[in-house]
Design an enzyme around this catalytic site. Sequence first.
Site, PDB file in Angstrom:
ATOM      1  N   ARG A  51       0.783  -1.265  -0.245  1.00  0.00           N
ATOM      2  CA  ARG A  51      -0.006  -0.117   0.096  1.00  0.00           C
ATOM      3  C   ARG A  51       0.662   1.149  -0.055  1.00  0.00           C
ATOM      4  O   ARG A  51       0.713   2.221  -0.839  1.00  0.00           O
ATOM      5  CB  ARG A  51      -0.984  -0.057   1.182  1.00  0.00           C
ATOM      6  CG  ARG A  51      -1.997  -0.825   1.232  1.00  0.00           C
ATOM      7  CD  ARG A  51      -2.766  -0.893   2.289  1.00  0.00           C
ATOM      8  NE  ARG A  51      -1.811  -2.244   2.796  1.00  0.00           N
ATOM      9  CZ  ARG A  51      -1.736  -3.749   2.626  1.00  0.00           C
ATOM     10  NH1 ARG A  51      -2.790  -3.893   1.829  1.00  0.00           N
ATOM     11  NH2 ARG A  51      -0.933  -4.457   2.204  1.00  0.00           N
ATOM     12  N   THR A  52       1.442   1.872   0.607  1.00  0.00           N
ATOM     13  CA  THR A  52       2.371   2.852   1.107  1.00  0.00           C
ATOM     14  C   THR A  52       2.817   3.386  -0.344  1.00  0.00           C
ATOM     15  O   THR A  52       2.905   4.146  -0.923  1.00  0.00           O
ATOM     16  CB  THR A  52       3.238   2.495   2.330  1.00  0.00           C
ATOM     17  OG1 THR A  52       2.589   2.139   3.226  1.00  0.00           O
ATOM     18  CG2 THR A  52       4.112   4.218   2.619  1.00  0.00           C
ATOM     19  N   LYS A  80      27.006  -4.424  -1.738  1.00  0.00           N
ATOM     20  CA  LYS A  80      28.310  -4.234  -1.490  1.00  0.00           C
ATOM     21  C   LYS A  80      28.490  -3.507  -0.468  1.00  0.00           C
ATOM     22  O   LYS A  80      29.741  -2.949  -0.399  1.00  0.00           O
ATOM     23  CB  LYS A  80      28.265  -2.942  -2.529  1.00  0.00           C
ATOM     24  CG  LYS A  80      27.421  -3.735  -4.377  1.00  0.00           C
ATOM     25  CD  LYS A  80      28.082  -3.211  -4.902  1.00  0.00           C
ATOM     26  CE  LYS A  80      27.282  -3.186  -6.649  1.00  0.00           C
ATOM     27  NZ  LYS A  80      27.792  -1.986  -7.372  1.00  0.00           N
ATOM     28  N   ARG A 101      11.174   3.877   3.320  1.00  0.00           N
ATOM     29  CA  ARG A 101      11.028   2.988   4.427  1.00  0.00           C
ATOM     30  C   ARG A 101      11.839   1.928   4.573  1.00  0.00           C
ATOM     31  O   ARG A 101      13.292   1.596   3.683  1.00  0.00           O
ATOM     32  CB  ARG A 101       9.237   1.845   4.035  1.00  0.00           C
ATOM     33  CG  ARG A 101       9.594   0.918   4.985  1.00  0.00           C
ATOM     34  CD  ARG A 101       8.633  -0.027   3.956  1.00  0.00           C
ATOM     35  NE  ARG A 101       7.305   0.918   4.774  1.00  0.00           N
ATOM     36  CZ  ARG A 101       5.858   0.137   4.858  1.00  0.00           C
ATOM     37  NH1 ARG A 101       6.043  -1.334   4.428  1.00  0.00           N
ATOM     38  NH2 ARG A 101       4.990   1.001   4.818  1.00  0.00           N
ATOM     39  N   HIS A 129       4.828   5.147  11.775  1.00  0.00           N
ATOM     40  CA  HIS A 129       4.945   5.805  10.467  1.00  0.00           C
ATOM     41  C   HIS A 129       3.328   6.329   9.840  1.00  0.00           C
ATOM     42  O   HIS A 129       2.635   6.441   9.550  1.00  0.00           O
ATOM     43  CB  HIS A 129       4.040   4.297  10.263  1.00  0.00           C
ATOM     44  CG  HIS A 129       3.861   3.512   8.669  1.00  0.00           C
ATOM     45  ND1 HIS A 129       3.627   4.676   7.898  1.00  0.00           N
ATOM     46  CD2 HIS A 129       2.985   2.729   8.316  1.00  0.00           C
ATOM     47  CE1 HIS A 129       3.207   4.024   6.631  1.00  0.00           C
ATOM     48  NE2 HIS A 129       3.057   2.584   6.718  1.00  0.00           N
TER      49      HIS A 129
END
Length: 302
Positions: A51-52, A80, A101, A129
């Site tokens: 969703r986000t 890396k 995120r 959030h």
Amino acid sequence: MKDRSLVSINDYSREEIIKILDIAAEFEQNTHQNLLKGRVIASLFFEPSTRTRLSFESAIQKMGGNVVGFSSSGTTSVQKGESIKDTILTVSNYSDLIVMRHSVEGSARYASEVSPVPIINAGDGSNQHPTQCLLDLYSIRKTQGTLENLEVTFVGDLKYGRTVHSLVIALCHFNTKFHLVSPLELKLPSAVKRHIKEANLTYEQYTDFSEVIPKSDIIYMTRIQRERFPDPLEYEKVKNAYILDNKMLDNAKENCRILHPLPRVNEINVDVDSNPKAYYFEQALNGVYVRQALIASILGLK
Ligand code: CP
């Protein structure tokens, strides 16, 4: 809000929160606005999302902007050994705004401190959030007609649920009465409860779910956050702690609505989906309007 990062819901005042919700309501009426022509937004998802990430990308495309980024760090130079700082400094060369995120709590704050462009926190570990919080508030206001003086029940993983932390803190602006339902191991952290006390509001904690349903204007269901448990056996003990089904809503108030940030595992039976009180998929749609409002505000376009 212009040029400011959004890392925690604490970054916004009550008035700023209401302003974003009002702009989001405008976007709901007129969602295709070509405000981002020539702009590039970076979408950096080091942790999984449906969703986000997709609602941010949908919001950007509806405003005529372009998206660069990744949905997993597995294909990036993080593999890396590149640091968050170097990733952010590099991506800021390619974009006007970064949505990020990450699984590490505090990573968004750190990114905002090193980044020359604003950062929007799309979830940092079990901490915060804030964009989900804004769409939750939008959904509450839309379904209840107000944010003031509501009885809001939070159910499930109140310890690791970052959406719960942000929403409890934000609702402290609106004279909310809090009902907190969780297993003893997953109670709301003291640091979040402190916000309730400092706002001179009240909360009650429960382990049983059924007694609180008839009092609730909003029932905010949450998933037990398996990925945050240090010990998988502890997750096994609580994973089925609360399962809401249709029958349990017989005594719910007429205006009561069921919210859930999603994804759902098993904590809402699918028989609830057709109940008019179920609002979680509309809630996810509201995320597009709220994210349009946020991007437009931070870039100084609204
Ligand atoms: N509500 C939420 O954050 O959902 P995703 O993890 O799918 O983005």
